[in-house]
Design an enzyme around this catalytic site. Structure first.
Site, PDB file in Angstrom:
ATOM      1  N   SER A 208       0.849  -1.198   0.000  1.00  0.00           N
ATOM      2  CA  SER A 208       0.000   0.000   0.000  1.00  0.00           C
ATOM      3  C   SER A 208       0.882   1.245   0.000  1.00  0.00           C
ATOM      4  O   SER A 208       2.058   1.172  -0.394  1.00  0.00           O
ATOM      5  CB  SER A 208      -0.944  -0.018   1.198  1.00  0.00           C
ATOM      6  OG  SER A 208      -1.939   0.966   1.044  1.00  0.00           O
ATOM      7  N   ASN A 209       0.356   2.352   0.402  1.00  0.00           N
ATOM      8  CA  ASN A 209       1.124   3.603   0.420  1.00  0.00           C
ATOM      9  C   ASN A 209       0.690   4.451   1.607  1.00  0.00           C
ATOM     10  O   ASN A 209      -0.154   4.034   2.396  1.00  0.00           O
ATOM     11  CB  ASN A 209       0.924   4.350  -0.908  1.00  0.00           C
ATOM     12  CG  ASN A 209      -0.549   4.563  -1.185  1.00  0.00           C
ATOM     13  OD1 ASN A 209      -1.221   5.290  -0.470  1.00  0.00           O
ATOM     14  ND2 ASN A 209      -1.066   3.892  -2.211  1.00  0.00           N
ATOM     15  N   ARG A 210       1.234   5.639   1.724  1.00  0.00           N
ATOM     16  CA  ARG A 210       1.019   6.448   2.930  1.00  0.00           C
ATOM     17  C   ARG A 210      -0.227   7.325   2.886  1.00  0.00           C
ATOM     18  O   ARG A 210      -0.408   8.208   3.728  1.00  0.00           O
ATOM     19  CB  ARG A 210       2.228   7.359   3.163  1.00  0.00           C
ATOM     20  CG  ARG A 210       3.497   6.610   3.463  1.00  0.00           C
ATOM     21  CD  ARG A 210       4.615   7.620   3.728  1.00  0.00           C
ATOM     22  NE  ARG A 210       5.899   6.964   3.682  1.00  0.00           N
ATOM     23  CZ  ARG A 210       6.413   6.263   4.691  1.00  0.00           C
ATOM     24  NH1 ARG A 210       5.735   6.124   5.809  1.00  0.00           N
ATOM     25  NH2 ARG A 210       7.588   5.701   4.564  1.00  0.00           N
ATOM     26  N   SER A 211      -1.104   7.127   1.913  1.00  0.00           N
ATOM     27  CA  SER A 211      -2.289   7.992   1.823  1.00  0.00           C
ATOM     28  C   SER A 211      -3.154   7.864   3.079  1.00  0.00           C
ATOM     29  O   SER A 211      -3.437   6.753   3.535  1.00  0.00           O
ATOM     30  CB  SER A 211      -3.115   7.583   0.605  1.00  0.00           C
ATOM     31  OG  SER A 211      -4.371   8.228   0.661  1.00  0.00           O
TER      32      SER A 211
END
Ligand code: CTP
Length: 404
Positions: A208-211
């Site tokens: 995933s990512n840091r959103s």
């Protein structure tokens, strides 16, 4: 939304009256002018002094107050109001309003106002379920009163059940939505995406990512506050679901794509604030991957480009998260994905981009107009984006406000 709005907050004699202090405080902090009216029973539960201090305004507790600043009070309060909110509302006030009785200041004001009226009931479960109360609420609803709650939970009797005052977040969210009815996006359907998609590696791990989802949630609330019907397609976040918005929870890029395709069939605009993972494991392991002696290689494949491929009769707005060549890269994405607007943000700044409450963005349109905005709160950025979206939408044939 609440800035400079005049709100009458009516408080009746329920144990939940103390929660009205928090409602008054949040409305006042958001810039609203809050005129509190308390019934005789309400002041048994909480002092008018509390509301005087919180709102910085006179509190009306009597039918005839010769020292009051309001001329004929119920008329001037009713006329000045952008909205009247009764929270908490007892079975008694609900019955009186349904019967059109005007024997106290609050009833008089509600009957005299042309502003929308929001009622948040709070009472014991049996009182709430009583067919007489239900009939009274149905009658008020038929006269366009907006009823919020009640919620389930702990009641003053010590029992658990239906009858608790709705969450304050719910009440404030509904107030914003009601105030926004008939706004410039009334009759429009806006689809917003938010959060970072999660692409499973095995049953416990994902890419995933840091959103944080904050930008997308702010856009959804902003569109709601302009009268739009809003659908928020969101990947997992730690944020509470916005009030008055249809929320579709998804996990992966593929699920987001499916949901976006379904809900944009009749949309006027799609705003993709989600950080969609660009790659996913070719195959997620069925069982948890065990620790090996050597390293682990994951084989990845590209995810679908949702914004680039979704088709329909709506305008598309994208975000571009960039760490270099901001304008150049964003312009490329605008063209490649067929967008009306792109909102580019520099994710290398510590006060802008992923996870922060603020964003410094550059908005670029199809004509190549570049607008670099200063550092703003995400809700302010959302409002700037929505100003432009509202202008870009083709004129509708009819503009019926969405029903709440
Ligand atoms: N987007 C999308 N589907 C993807 C990837 C991105 O719909 N698979 C959308 C994002 O929601 C955003 C816009 O496309 O509105 C640009 O996303 P961004 O991550 O900045 O760019 P990418 O297209 O992924 O390109 P790159 O990662 O090479 O910068």
């Amino acid at each position: 939304m609440l800035r400079n709005k005049t709100i009458v907050l009516g408080i009746t004699g329920s144990i939940a009256a103390y929660k009205a202090a928090e409602i008054a405080s949040q409305l006042t902090q958001a810039g609203a002018k809050v005129n509190v009216i308390m019934t005789e029973e309400a002041i048994q539960f909480i002092s008018p002094v509390t509301f005087r201090a919180i709102t910085g305004r006179p509190v009306v507790t009597e039918m005839f107050d010769l020292a009051s600043e309001f001329s004929i009070e119920h008329v001037s309060l009713a006329e000045a109001a952008d909205i009247v909110v009764v929270a908490p509302a007892t079975a008694n006030i609900i019955a009186k309003l349904a019967a059109g009785i005007a024997d106290d200041m609050l009833c008089c004001t509600v009957l005299a106002t042309k502003a929308p009226v929001v009622i948040a009931p709070a009472m014991e479960t049996n009182m709430y379920n009583n067919p007489i109360t239900q009939d009274n609420l149905a009658k008020l609803e038929a006269h366009d009163f907006v009823i919020i709650g009640p919620a389930m939970g702990w009641l003053a009797s010590g029992k658990e059940g239906l009858g608790r005052l709705a969450d304050i977040r719910d009440i404030i969210g509904n107030i914003c939505q009601v105030l926004g009815r008939g706004g410039e996006l009334a009759g429009r359907h806006i689809v917003v995406t938010a959060g970072g998609t999660q692409e499973p590696i095995d049953p416990v791990r994902y890419i995933s990512n840091r959103s944080s989802g904050k930008m997308g949630y702010a856009l959804a609330e902003g569109a709601r506050d302009r009268g739009a019907k809003v659908t928020l397609v969101t990947a997992p976040t730690s944020l509470p679901e916005p009030v008055g918005v249809d929320v579709i929870q998804v996990g992966t890029a593929q699920e987001m794509r499916q949901a976006v395709e379904n809900v944009t069939l009749r949309a006027d605009a799609l705003i993709m604030a989600a950080a969609v993972a660009d790659y996913r494991p070719i195959k997620a392991a069925k069982d948890k991957i065990k620790k090996g002696k050597v390293g682990l290689t994951l084989e990845l494949e590209g995810t679908p480009d949702i914004l680039g491929t979704v088709k329909g009769n709506f305008i598309k707005v994208g975000f571009a998260a960039e760490s270099s060549n901001l304008v150049e890269n964003a312009k490329g994405k605008l063209k490649q994905k067929g967008l009306a607007l792109i909102v580019a943000n520099d994710i290398t700044a510590s006060d802008s981009g992923f996870g922060t409450d603020t964003n410094r963005v550059t908005i670029i349109d199809r004509e190549g107009k570049i607008d670099s905005l200063p550092l703003l709160r995400k809700r302010e950025v959302a409002d700037k984006v929505l100003d432009r979206v509202a202008k870009l939408l083709p004129k509708p044939k009819s503009r019926r406000p969405n029903k709440i």
